[in-house]
Design a protein around this motif. Structure first.
Motif, PDB file in Angstrom:
ATOM      1  N   ARG A 157       0.823  -1.213   0.000  1.00 56.55           N
ATOM      2  CA  ARG A 157       0.000   0.000   0.000  1.00 56.55           C
ATOM      3  C   ARG A 157       0.854   1.258   0.000  1.00 56.55           C
ATOM      4  O   ARG A 157       1.916   1.297   0.599  1.00 56.55           O
ATOM      5  N   GLU A 158       0.330   2.265  -0.682  1.00 52.73           N
ATOM      6  CA  GLU A 158       0.950   3.580  -0.712  1.00 52.73           C
ATOM      7  C   GLU A 158       0.037   4.543   0.028  1.00 52.73           C
ATOM      8  O   GLU A 158      -1.184   4.388   0.015  1.00 52.73           O
ATOM      9  N   ALA A 195       2.922  10.533  -2.885  1.00 49.27           N
ATOM     10  CA  ALA A 195       2.602   9.303  -2.164  1.00 49.27           C
ATOM     11  C   ALA A 195       3.842   8.751  -1.473  1.00 49.27           C
ATOM     12  O   ALA A 195       4.954   8.811  -2.009  1.00 49.27           O
ATOM     13  N   LEU A 251       5.786   5.572  -0.477  1.00 46.83           N
ATOM     14  CA  LEU A 251       5.901   4.209  -0.995  1.00 46.83           C
ATOM     15  C   LEU A 251       6.260   3.228   0.126  1.00 46.83           C
ATOM     16  O   LEU A 251       6.731   3.645   1.197  1.00 46.83           O
ATOM     17  N   THR A 259       9.214   8.724  -1.586  1.00 48.90           N
ATOM     18  CA  THR A 259       7.995   9.349  -2.095  1.00 48.90           C
ATOM     19  C   THR A 259       8.021   9.345  -3.620  1.00 48.90           C
ATOM     20  O   THR A 259       9.086   9.273  -4.240  1.00 48.90           O
ATOM     21  N   ARG A 313       2.007  10.864  -8.060  1.00 51.32           N
ATOM     22  CA  ARG A 313       0.959  10.014  -8.628  1.00 51.32           C
ATOM     23  C   ARG A 313      -0.069  10.927  -9.284  1.00 51.32           C
ATOM     24  O   ARG A 313      -0.691  11.760  -8.612  1.00 51.32           O
TER      25      ARG A 313
END
Length: 181
Positions: free
Chosen positions: A5-6, A27, A29, A34, A37
């Motif tokens: 999940r991000e 986002a 990671l 980061t 997106r």
């Protein structure tokens, strides 16, 4: 199993229209770095696979502006009529508007994510069976031609790359797997 999940850290909208919004997120990671997106938020839609009693698929041909070409596809539309309209009702409305048909039975075929790398759109698919013919009621900015084809011909058109619409292919395949034809 790895947690992939991000987490959204920030976002900024660059466009807000009637059916979609475009934003740029930052986002976090799973590895702690980061990344940007780009996200297009979409209201979602429906696609309806009408199968008549003779084993034909009722499709529509219409010009699709983003591709600058006419595309053969199943009747479809956006979930943009407000909270009072259910997803199945939206499918029935689009079927009537674009083909003039009403369905005695609407069978859910699940949903698809058209382009999950950047687009939030979810397209809910249905098969429309026990059809009754009627008058088309297209939107004033909608120009469609109804095309009725045998299922085997639609399948061959997909093989020949003449039908490229993802919702059409997914609906046809799911209907086949469910034994609806």
């Amino acid at each position: 199993m790895m947690d992939m999940r991000e987490k959204q850290l920030s976002y900024e909208y660059f466009f807000e229209g009637h059916i979609m919004k475009a934003r740029l997120d930052q986002a976090l990671l799973p590895n702690g770095k980061t990344a940007p997106r780009e996200v297009c938020e979409h209201v979602g839609g429906v696609g309806v696979l009408p199968i008549d009693r003779d084993g034909n698929i009722i499709m529509v041909r219409q010009f699709r502006y983003p591709y600058a070409e006419e595309i053969l596809e199943i009747p479809a539309g956006k979930l943009d009529h407000g909270e009072g309209e259910s997803i199945a009702d939206c499918g029935a409305r689009e079927l009537k508007e674009e083909t003039g048909c009403t369905a005695g039975r609407i069978v859910p075929l699940g949903c698809v994510y058209p382009s999950p790398g950047f687009l939030t759109e979810v397209v809910h698919l249905f098969a429309a069976l026990d059809l009754a013919e009627g008058e088309m009621q297209p939107d004033e900015d909608e120009f469609v031609e109804v095309v009725r084809l045998p299922i085997a011909e639609v399948e061959q058109m997909i093989v020949r790359d003449e039908i490229r619409d993802a919702k059409t292919m997914a609906a046809l395949y799911r209907a086949k797997l469910k034994g609806l034809y």
